[in-house]
Structures are given as structure tokens and as C-alpha cells.
Motif scaffolding. Structure first.
Motif, PDB file in Angstrom:
ATOM      1  N   GLY A 166      -1.031 -24.854   5.086  1.00  0.00           N
ATOM      2  CA  GLY A 166      -1.536 -24.931   6.544  1.00  0.00           C
ATOM      3  C   GLY A 166      -3.116 -24.653   6.327  1.00  0.00           C
ATOM      4  N   VAL A 167      -3.676 -24.790   7.429  1.00  0.00           N
ATOM      5  CA  VAL A 167      -5.158 -24.395   7.861  1.00  0.00           C
ATOM      6  C   VAL A 167      -5.657 -23.384   7.287  1.00  0.00           C
ATOM      7  N   TYR A 168      -4.834 -22.092   7.534  1.00  0.00           N
ATOM      8  CA  TYR A 168      -5.176 -20.787   7.124  1.00  0.00           C
ATOM      9  C   TYR A 168      -4.900 -20.511   5.674  1.00  0.00           C
ATOM     10  N   ALA A 169      -4.272 -21.263   5.104  1.00  0.00           N
ATOM     11  CA  ALA A 169      -3.769 -20.914   3.708  1.00  0.00           C
ATOM     12  C   ALA A 169      -5.036 -20.759   2.596  1.00  0.00           C
TER      13      ALA A 169
ATOM     14  N   GLN B   7       3.260 -20.536   8.163  1.00  0.00           N
ATOM     15  CA  GLN B   7       3.122 -21.148   7.089  1.00  0.00           C
ATOM     16  C   GLN B   7       2.127 -20.780   6.244  1.00  0.00           C
ATOM     17  N   ALA B   8       1.195 -20.307   6.549  1.00  0.00           N
ATOM     18  CA  ALA B   8       0.248 -19.581   5.655  1.00  0.00           C
ATOM     19  C   ALA B   8       0.699 -18.328   4.755  1.00  0.00           C
ATOM     20  N   ILE B   9       1.511 -17.388   5.276  1.00  0.00           N
ATOM     21  CA  ILE B   9       2.075 -16.328   4.861  1.00  0.00           C
ATOM     22  C   ILE B   9       3.235 -16.537   3.959  1.00  0.00           C
ATOM     23  N   LEU B  10       4.123 -17.562   4.444  1.00  0.00           N
ATOM     24  CA  LEU B  10       5.537 -17.404   3.810  1.00  0.00           C
ATOM     25  C   LEU B  10       5.236 -18.488   2.693  1.00  0.00           C
TER      26      LEU B  10
ATOM     27  N   LEU C 101     -13.631 -22.535  11.300  1.00  0.00           N
ATOM     28  CA  LEU C 101     -12.720 -22.751  12.397  1.00  0.00           C
ATOM     29  C   LEU C 101     -13.120 -22.154  13.674  1.00  0.00           C
ATOM     30  N   PRO C 102     -12.594 -22.614  14.948  1.00  0.00           N
ATOM     31  CA  PRO C 102     -13.279 -22.303  16.247  1.00  0.00           C
ATOM     32  C   PRO C 102     -12.883 -20.691  16.469  1.00  0.00           C
TER      33      PRO C 102
END
Length: 448
Positions: A394-397, A387-390, A347-348
Motif C-alpha cells: 500500500g501507499v505507506y509501505a 496493509q502497511a503493517i501486516l 503525501l497530503p
């Protein structure tokens, strides 16, 4: 086609800039290996750990283990796994002058064969305890090597035994004793069996059956190994609310999100001298490596910008509940850094702070004692972070899922790593680097 996002051409074995104390983007380097014969079953795998906690739930060490990557029905080679773990630990946790984890102790399960491997000599002996069963320790062929390693400074933990052996020479070697779940009779028996002139043996409960069991061990002055998949301790009654310091940190984070003038942020921060001191102490810590001493918030913004400041406020928020267990704070710091390092190169670089916040905030409900919904009602994080936490979407999940799998030692780590096109070696390098970084940051924040 498989891409290696972390490897750089022409890498050497010299330490990266971050290890020399220079400020740089997180980087994971690997050597380009020469050809070697196929490794024994189990040599390719992932590092996992259990935390050694004292009675105050402070981290005193790690019991590192090796989980073989991949599936199949063939049983892993225990000696190969042990050797792989030693090699990995020596590469990433040995500074050449000692352990990069300072006074924290590393517990490593080893076989008789491992005692004769050259990889063992690459470890700092004063920081390592080798865990073995009684049959292996009683092996006549290993006695001279046991005595040699003990003279070097290595400790030995006797595992799965019902009592200390009666062999006087072996008692000189044993420094730690596995008391299982901390049964009171076993604890008393081991302590009573030791003669006054014999070296003190530290007792450790290696199987915890719940936090009531932990409290019982703590009352007996017995340290406990807590696995990564064990539920967190319950929050103390009356602590399930944001403390005044936490509310101020939330307000500062909101001001940064709104990109308010630094003078307004500095004015709000000055209301809490202790918080100002903690923030500046973090920014000036070796883990940051700013290069110059930061003397004020305005100076910090000029040197580092708003984004790193938001990152450090998130860390202070996660550690602001004084009733939280010190080990949970350290675990959150390590997870944040681990997630960040795994995302580097894919990722950037501008995403680094979001990755760190995803890792940290995935445990913030357990640290603050309030629900995630209440946290996000007060701290407006980016939608992709939430989104990733809950929802683990998403992109970080995927990065968070991989880190959680490594923490709990599940078989899913290999699958998650393959989905991200990263090798087990890259994951282990990031994991142990995050462990070192969390140790440095924790020394500033929670005195570990």
C-alpha cells in the motif's frame, strides 16, 4: 526525471519553526550546496545506530555509524565515512548550546585523520565519545591531539583490546572500554587493572549474543550496545494481554473513530485520572508546541482537533504496558516520527497522523505482548494502515520499509530511498530529527 520533494527554494541555515518551539507541520530543510569536487567513496551514505542500554534497558546513548550508499566493488574510504558522519551529526544534533539529545551520549567510530578535522570541533564535546583501536591511540603523532580533545571534554573508548594499556598518559585519555560480549574475566581484569587514583573507566559490551547475555552484563553493571536488527526482548510471563489502561485507551480511540461527541469522550477519560494527566502532559510538551497550555480534553480538541488526539492516544497505547522495555517504547516513538517525516512533502498533510501510526503500530505487538491480529481486532485502523503493517503493502509501505532499513543498517536503504526520490541527506535529516523528537517525547512518557 528526479524530483526533490523536500527542498524549498531560498532555504537558509536558520532553524525551522519546529526547532524554535512553534507548532508547525513537520518540515525537513536542506541547504542548496555549492559545487564541490566528487566525494571520496563512502562519503554519501546513511546514518544507522545501536542503542546503549543500562541494566534497566533504558537508553543512555547511541553508537552512530555510517553506511555507504550505492553498490560497487570499491572499498569505502573509512576517513571519508567518518568525516561524513561527523558533519551530519553536527548539522542535526548540535543546538549551538549543546547536544539536542540532552544527556544522552553519542559514540562515534573515528580514524586518526578524523581527529584533525574541523567537523569534530562543531560537536558538543561533553556528549561525544570517540571510539578507536589501541594502535591508533598509541600513535605518537596523535598524542597531543588526544590530550587536547580530552581537555575539551571528549571521551575516548578503547575498542577491540584485551586489556588497558600501561601508559599512564593514555590512561588519562581513555574513558570507556569495549569488553566485547562482556566476558566476566575481561570485565574483572579491566576493573582490577585500574589504580585507585586513576579516572573511572566505563565498561560497555559492544557485541550482544542474546538477552541472556544482556542479563549477565547487567548483573556486572556493564552497559550494552544493542543493534537495530537485534530481536526484541521476550515479553514477561503473564504480560501478554491488554492491561486495564490499555483497554480504556482502545475504547477512547474507537470513540474518536466514530466521531462521538467530545463530552462523551471526556466523560470516559475522567475514569482514569492518571491517563488524563499523561495525555495532557504530552499535549503540553515542547514536542507538540501547542503555544498555549491545554487544560482539558475539550480544550485540546478545540485547539488541535480529533486527528492529533487519535495520534497521541496511539502513542499512549504503545507505552501503556508497564512490563515493556523502555528502549522499545523509545524505538517505537522514533520510528513513528521517522515514517511521518519521510512522508512529508510526498503525501497530503492530512496523512501525517496515519504515517505516524503506521510507524508506531508496526512495533505495537512487541510492546503490548499480543499478536497484531489481536491488536487490530480491538483497534480498527484504516485499511491502508493495516496493509502497511501486516503485509508491507500500500501507499505507506515504502516509507516504513525505508525506515526499517535505516534502523537495521542494511544495504537496502539506498534502493528504498531512490524509489521514493529522496536523497540520503534528506533521509538522515529526518532520521536524526526523529531521534531528537523521540527523546523529547520519551522524557515526558517514560522518563528517559
Amino acid at each position: 526525471m528526479r524530483f526533490d520533494f523536500f527542498r524549498r527554494q531560498g532555504t537558509t541555515s536558520e532553524p525551522v519553526a519546529a526547532e524554535r518551539g512553534e507548532r508547525t507541520e513537520p518540515m525537513i530543510e536542506t541547504r542548496v550546496p555549492a559545487y564541490q569536487p566528487p566525494e571520496p567513496r563512502g562519503a554519501n551514505g546513511f546514518v544507522t545506530y545501536a542503542l546503549q542500554l543500562d541494566a534497566q534497558k533504558r537508553v543512555r546513548g547511541y553508537r552512530l555509524a555510517w553506511r555507504a550508499a550505492g553498490g560497487g566493488h570499491e572499498a569505502p574510504d573509512a576517513s571519508a565515512q567518518s568525516r561524513a558522519l561527523l558533519s551530519c551529526v553536527s548539522r542535526h544534533l548540535n543546538s549551538g548550546k549543546g547536544s539536542r539529545l540532552g544527556r544522552l551520549v553519542l559514540f562515534l567510530d573515528v580514524t586518526v585523520d578524523t581527529l584533525f578535522q574541523s567537523e569534530l570541533q562543531a560537536l558538543p564535546p561533553e556528549s561525544v565519545v570517540l571510539c578507536m583501536g589501541l594502535d591508533d591511540l598509541m600513535d605518537a603523532d596523535t598524542r597531543s591531539m588526544l590530550l587536547f580533545l580530552r581537555e575539551q571534554g571528549f571521551g575516548f573508548m578503547l575498542c577491540n583490546a584485551e586489556a588497558l594499556p600501561h601508559d599512564p598518559a593514555l590512561l588519562e585519555v581513555i574513558t570507556h572500554f569495549d569488553v566485547g560480549s562482556g566476558d566476566s574475566d575481561l570485565v574483572a581484569s579491566v576493573r582490577n587493572d585500574r589504580l585507585p587514583e586513576q579516572p573511572r573507566v566505563q565498561l560497555i559490551a559492544t557485541r550482544m549474543n542474546g538477552w541472556d547475555n544482556f542479563d549477565a552484563c547487567a548483573a556486572r553493571h556493564v552497559d550494552v550496545f544493542v543493534d537495530g536488527d537485534h530481536p526484541p526482548p521476550p515479553v514477561e510471563k503473564g504480560a501478554a494481554m491488554l492491561q486495564p489502561e490499555s483497554m480504556l485507551i482502545v475504547r477512547l480511540m474507537q470513540m474518536i473513530q466514530r466521531n462521538e461527541d467530545v463530552r462523551s469522550i471526556e466523560s470516559a477519560l475522567k475514569r482514569d485520572a492518571a491517563l488524563t494527566y499523561r495525555l495532557l502532559r504530552h499535549i503540553n510538551s515542547p514536542a507538540i508546541g501547542a503555544g498555549v497550555e491545554i487544560t482539558s480534553l475539550r480544550h485540546a480538541v478545540a485547539m488541535l482537533g480529533y486527528s492529533p488526539l487519535y495520534r497521541w492516544l496511539s502513542l499512549l497505547l504503545a507505552t501503556s504496558n508497564k512490563t515493556s522495555s523502555p528502549f522499545m517504547m523509545k524505538k517505537a516513538i522514533m520510528r513513528g516520527r521517522f515514517v511521518e517525516l519521510m512522508g512529508h512533502g510526498m503525501l497530503p498533510s492530512s496523512e501525517a497522523d496515519n504515517l505516524f501510526v503506521v510507524g508506531m503500530f508496526s512495533l505495537v505487538d512487541q510492546l503490548l505482548g499480543i499478536s497484531m491480529q489481536e491488536v487490530f481486532a480491538k483497534v480498527q485502523l484504516a485499511e491502508s494502515v493495516q496493509q502497511a503493517i501486516l503485509h508491507r503493502e500500500g501507499v505507506y509501505a515504502p516509507f516504513l520499509a525505508l525506515v526499517e532499513a535505516c534502523e537495521t543498517g542494511t544495504d537496502q536503504a539506498g534502493r528504498f530511498a531512490e524509489a521514493l526520490f529522496v536523497s540520503a541527506e534528506q533521509v538522515n535529516a529526518a532520521h536524526l530529527s526523529a531521534m531528537v523528537w523521540s527523546h523529547e517525547v520519551s522524557a515526558v512518557e517514560i522518563g528517559d
